[in-house]
Design a protein around this motif. Structure first.
Motif, PDB file in Angstrom:
ATOM      1  N   GLU A  10     -15.478 -17.776   2.784  1.00 50.26           N
ATOM      2  CA  GLU A  10     -16.891 -17.357   2.724  1.00 50.26           C
ATOM      3  C   GLU A  10     -17.109 -15.985   3.369  1.00 50.26           C
ATOM      4  O   GLU A  10     -17.942 -15.202   2.918  1.00 50.26           O
ATOM      5  CB  GLU A  10     -17.776 -18.348   3.502  1.00 50.26           C
ATOM      6  N   VAL A  11     -16.391 -15.756   4.456  1.00 51.22           N
ATOM      7  CA  VAL A  11     -16.525 -14.473   5.163  1.00 51.22           C
ATOM      8  C   VAL A  11     -16.021 -13.338   4.287  1.00 51.22           C
ATOM      9  O   VAL A  11     -16.675 -12.292   4.143  1.00 51.22           O
ATOM     10  CB  VAL A  11     -15.764 -14.522   6.509  1.00 51.22           C
ATOM     11  N   LEU A  12     -14.872 -13.554   3.659  1.00 47.76           N
ATOM     12  CA  LEU A  12     -14.314 -12.507   2.799  1.00 47.76           C
ATOM     13  C   LEU A  12     -15.205 -12.267   1.581  1.00 47.76           C
ATOM     14  O   LEU A  12     -15.389 -11.130   1.147  1.00 47.76           O
ATOM     15  CB  LEU A  12     -12.901 -12.892   2.358  1.00 47.76           C
ATOM     16  N   ASP A  25      -7.926 -10.976  -2.605  1.00 45.91           N
ATOM     17  CA  ASP A  25      -6.566 -11.141  -3.127  1.00 45.91           C
ATOM     18  C   ASP A  25      -5.976  -9.774  -3.389  1.00 45.91           C
ATOM     19  O   ASP A  25      -6.257  -9.147  -4.405  1.00 45.91           O
ATOM     20  CB  ASP A  25      -6.596 -11.982  -4.418  1.00 45.91           C
ATOM     21  N   TRP A  26      -5.124  -9.338  -2.480  1.00 47.38           N
ATOM     22  CA  TRP A  26      -4.498  -8.029  -2.632  1.00 47.38           C
ATOM     23  C   TRP A  26      -3.345  -8.140  -3.629  1.00 47.38           C
ATOM     24  O   TRP A  26      -2.315  -8.725  -3.333  1.00 47.38           O
ATOM     25  CB  TRP A  26      -3.999  -7.506  -1.290  1.00 47.38           C
ATOM     26  N   ARG A  27      -3.585  -7.627  -4.800  1.00 44.09           N
ATOM     27  CA  ARG A  27      -2.538  -7.491  -5.821  1.00 44.09           C
ATOM     28  C   ARG A  27      -1.686  -8.753  -6.032  1.00 44.09           C
ATOM     29  O   ARG A  27      -0.458  -8.698  -5.989  1.00 44.09           O
ATOM     30  CB  ARG A  27      -1.652  -6.287  -5.482  1.00 44.09           C
ATOM     31  N   GLY A  28      -2.395  -9.873  -6.190  1.00 41.90           N
ATOM     32  CA  GLY A  28      -1.692 -11.118  -6.508  1.00 41.90           C
ATOM     33  C   GLY A  28      -0.997 -11.784  -5.334  1.00 41.90           C
ATOM     34  O   GLY A  28      -0.304 -12.786  -5.493  1.00 41.90           O
ATOM     35  N   MET A  73      -3.722 -13.091  -0.638  1.00 37.85           N
ATOM     36  CA  MET A  73      -4.266 -12.821   0.700  1.00 37.85           C
ATOM     37  C   MET A  73      -5.136 -11.569   0.689  1.00 37.85           C
ATOM     38  O   MET A  73      -4.874 -10.622  -0.064  1.00 37.85           O
ATOM     39  CB  MET A  73      -3.128 -12.562   1.697  1.00 37.85           C
ATOM     40  N   SER A  74      -6.130 -11.558   1.571  1.00 35.42           N
ATOM     41  CA  SER A  74      -6.806 -10.313   1.893  1.00 35.42           C
ATOM     42  C   SER A  74      -5.851  -9.480   2.753  1.00 35.42           C
ATOM     43  O   SER A  74      -5.019 -10.031   3.481  1.00 35.42           O
ATOM     44  CB  SER A  74      -8.078 -10.603   2.688  1.00 35.42           C
ATOM     45  N   VAL A  75      -5.986  -8.163   2.692  1.00 34.88           N
ATOM     46  CA  VAL A  75      -5.162  -7.315   3.571  1.00 34.88           C
ATOM     47  C   VAL A  75      -5.408  -7.695   5.034  1.00 34.88           C
ATOM     48  O   VAL A  75      -4.499  -7.660   5.861  1.00 34.88           O
ATOM     49  CB  VAL A  75      -5.457  -5.818   3.324  1.00 34.88           C
ATOM     50  N   MET A  76      -6.633  -8.112   5.357  1.00 39.77           N
ATOM     51  CA  MET A  76      -6.950  -8.527   6.733  1.00 39.77           C
ATOM     52  C   MET A  76      -6.164  -9.733   7.194  1.00 39.77           C
ATOM     53  O   MET A  76      -6.057  -9.986   8.379  1.00 39.77           O
ATOM     54  CB  MET A  76      -8.430  -8.907   6.819  1.00 39.77           C
ATOM     55  N   GLU A  77      -5.671 -10.526   6.241  1.00 39.11           N
ATOM     56  CA  GLU A  77      -5.002 -11.785   6.580  1.00 39.11           C
ATOM     57  C   GLU A  77      -3.481 -11.667   6.614  1.00 39.11           C
ATOM     58  O   GLU A  77      -2.797 -12.639   6.904  1.00 39.11           O
ATOM     59  CB  GLU A  77      -5.371 -12.854   5.535  1.00 39.11           C
ATOM     60  N   ALA A 127       6.212  -8.192   4.137  1.00 38.59           N
ATOM     61  CA  ALA A 127       6.580  -7.162   3.146  1.00 38.59           C
ATOM     62  C   ALA A 127       5.335  -6.496   2.564  1.00 38.59           C
ATOM     63  O   ALA A 127       5.335  -5.284   2.321  1.00 38.59           O
ATOM     64  CB  ALA A 127       7.409  -7.793   2.033  1.00 38.59           C
ATOM     65  N   GLU A 128       4.255  -7.277   2.359  1.00 35.11           N
ATOM     66  CA  GLU A 128       3.064  -6.717   1.722  1.00 35.11           C
ATOM     67  C   GLU A 128       2.456  -5.625   2.610  1.00 35.11           C
ATOM     68  O   GLU A 128       2.219  -4.498   2.155  1.00 35.11           O
ATOM     69  CB  GLU A 128       2.006  -7.811   1.464  1.00 35.11           C
ATOM     70  N   PHE A 129       2.185  -5.966   3.883  1.00 35.19           N
ATOM     71  CA  PHE A 129       1.554  -4.944   4.716  1.00 35.19           C
ATOM     72  C   PHE A 129       2.507  -3.795   5.011  1.00 35.19           C
ATOM     73  O   PHE A 129       2.074  -2.635   5.089  1.00 35.19           O
ATOM     74  CB  PHE A 129       0.980  -5.509   6.020  1.00 35.19           C
ATOM     75  N   MET A 130       3.789  -4.091   5.174  1.00 30.65           N
ATOM     76  CA  MET A 130       4.740  -2.997   5.431  1.00 30.65           C
ATOM     77  C   MET A 130       4.690  -1.963   4.306  1.00 30.65           C
ATOM     78  O   MET A 130       4.805  -0.759   4.551  1.00 30.65           O
ATOM     79  CB  MET A 130       6.166  -3.556   5.566  1.00 30.65           C
ATOM     80  N   SER A 131       4.499  -2.428   3.073  1.00 23.34           N
ATOM     81  CA  SER A 131       4.443  -1.472   1.953  1.00 23.34           C
ATOM     82  C   SER A 131       3.178  -0.613   2.045  1.00 23.34           C
ATOM     83  O   SER A 131       3.199   0.579   1.708  1.00 23.34           O
ATOM     84  CB  SER A 131       4.522  -2.214   0.613  1.00 23.34           C
TER      85      SER A 131
END
Lengths: 366, 366
Positions: free
Chosen positions: A17-19, B28-31, B34-38, B44-48
């Motif tokens: 909900e927050v997102l 949903d960051w690119r499938g 997850m949100s980038v915040m999560e 690997a996702e955030f490292m990229s």
């Protein structure tokens, strides 16, 4: 699409909900024509967000009036230096008492040595970081500047389930608690602490926001070289606006606080967290396929490390879990194995899905 | 709906495309589900995301290979302490040279006094903060630990249009530049500086991210009490992951860097910024109704303070501007008047709308 459950230890899962609200308001916050990211921190719009976030946090934790709520930067590791820089000015020769219960208090202990004489009250190294040292073994200093505890060890999965009582031996030295990974997951008697701090990225919101709750009489004790931007008194005197605060992270934290209130507050969350943790621990205790090594009454409700008896299956376990939408279960590199972080925003269904997966994996690999 | 133009000095306007992308990817960051915040900062996702942001910034500013790009917390005011704590360890008795050109370098000067002997190279107080003191008047120390300049004074509207040359008198003391409010607005020869730092919330992205570009040989000079979380060497050795970085702010900054590349990079932005500033200054110089007091060759392209000759009209001016969708034009409380901050993300149309409004307001109030 598979339902995703994200067990990251932090940054971690946030309430959907927050997102959704954040996405909807991204380009125009309530008719202001601005994203929250674009607002002057001193403008009326952001001030209303900031004030609400502070008040909601005060309500949720029942923070007494003689405590300041500060929004800071630098995370828990930053606070490891910022705490002694703020508390050692009044008594630079006093001892810093640290209770060593795991990786995080171990880091606090090491950093504190830059700023004063450190006394290790007791160390869980003696039990392989599987339990909080028994109270009778604690060697507290008589005139400590403060006593540091980490009330939930994110990596080791050890949690205090009662407030550490240190007042007798220490002449009332303030208790400083790093609550980064379980703040807002359970009720807490703030009045028993001098300082409570935590990085937001585990149980509150985005990384980059640090929260400190500081008793008024502990302001103004900073060492001369404490940076102004990290001096709690300066920050308190300026309403957490001495420097530009991390505005967007505060906004998201505020949305989380409002979500928590809608869930029934911290007491209601605590009951859910008890149920979630019980589900996973009960399963772990019922099988020989997996193990959690922490002594029962010290087990964390938030971070549950576990090991496969046959660690050669670790990679298979993680890839099969990911296929099922169960993400970020790999344990911290310093201890290996697996870890499920089940913060407030993790629904019961996520833990149910994890246990079901673990049962199935055990069944097919036994 | 009226088109909104936001002239805030920071946090400030962001490119609309960036906000649109952030909104679309929020849940949903690119499938990834997850949100980038999560996302775990070590996944690997955030490292990229992190690696791309660093590389894009390196490309945009042509940062030489012997400089580290660090993602920090604490803002410009934090750096006022973090810089001397990182540079004074090798020569604690050396002098810190500070050129005092306005509010921001004034704050840097005051904070630096906690960490060393400060020499004021020259002060614009002598000219009422309307010009950079002429080069011949600078009294540099022979063996300064470093020389601090603020290359764009956000409050006073003063900007360096050439690199301050301090090498001769100082035996090559490193030049440290606070570029918070004009970084990426113009080309810069990074190799002329030892350290460049800036809070992100003016010309890059959200508040809560600080960028430092540090020459390799300046790492490892920290004072013993410099917090580990703010020790540039520790941060560089850990790829800006010693503590959890402000992940979402880095993601947004990365989107801004990609947007800048699509705009043609810093050289193209500089041409647009020249045109935008010229439009507003030309109008200010053509009328007696408003005034900018800064000497012509020291005028900032980013932050343009101006005054109504009749200051009793200030409130009317601000409310009429707001009605036209022209937001946050009020000057800093320390200097009063008005200020238009026209960072990279402010389109030419915004400045055109502002000038048209100012003309109309002058016409109806003359």
């Amino acid at each position: 699409m598979t339902t995703i459950y994200n067990f990251s230890a932090g940054p971690a899962v946030l309430p959907k909900e927050v997102l959704q609200q954040a996405a909807a308001e991204m380009l125009d916050w309530r008719g202001s024509g601005m994203s929250v990211m674009e607002m002057s921190h001193r403008g009326a719009e952001f001030m209303s967000i900031m004030d609400a976030a502070q008040q909601d946090l005060r309500d949720l934790l029942a923070v007494p009036a003689n405590y300041q709520i500060l929004f800071l930067q630098g995370g828990g590791l930053g606070e490891n230096a910022i705490v002694p820089m703020n508390l050692m000015g009044a008594s630079p020769d006093a001892t810093i008492d640290v209770l060593h219960t795991g990786s995080w208090s171990g880091k606090s202990l090491k950093e504190a040595q830059k700023y004063g004489k450190v006394n290790v009250v007791a160390s869980a190294a003696d039990n392989g970081f599987t339990a909080i040292p028994v109270r009778d073994s604690w060697r507290l200093s008589k005139d400590a500047a403060y006593v540091h505890v980490c009330t939930n060890e994110t990596i080791d999965g050890i949690e205090f389930h009662t407030t550490p009582d240190v007042s007798l031996e220490t002449n009332g030295a303030p208790l400083v608690a790093d609550m980064s990974s379980h703040i807002l997951s359970r009720e807490v008697d703030v009045s028993r602490y001098g300082v409570i701090f935590g990085g937001a990225q585990k149980n509150i919101g985005p990384a980059g926001l640090t929260i400190a709750i500081v008793r008024d009489d502990l302001l103004g004790r900073a060492l001369p070289y404490c940076p102004s931007a990290f001096d709690w008194k300066t920050i308190a005197d300026n309403g957490s606006m001495y420097n530009t605060p991390p505005t967007y992270a505060i906004y998201i934290a505020g949305l989380v606080f409002q979500w928590l209130k809608r869930q029934g507050g911290v007491a209601a969350m605590e009951q859910r967290n008890i149920a979630k943790a019980k589900l996973l621990y009960d399963y772990l205790d019922s099988t020989d396929f997996y193990a959690n090594r922490v002594v029962h009454d010290c087990r964390s409700r938030m971070n549950i490390p576990f090991y496969l008896r046959d660690e050669s299956l670790n990679a298979d376990f993680l890839s099969a879990a990911k296929e099922q939408g169960l993400l970020q279960l790999k344990g911290h590199k310093s201890v290996g194995g697996m870890r499920a972080s089940i913060y407030n925003a993790m629904p019961l269904e996520g833990v149910q899905a994890l246990v079901a997966f673990m049962q199935e994996f055990a069944h097919t690999h036994s």
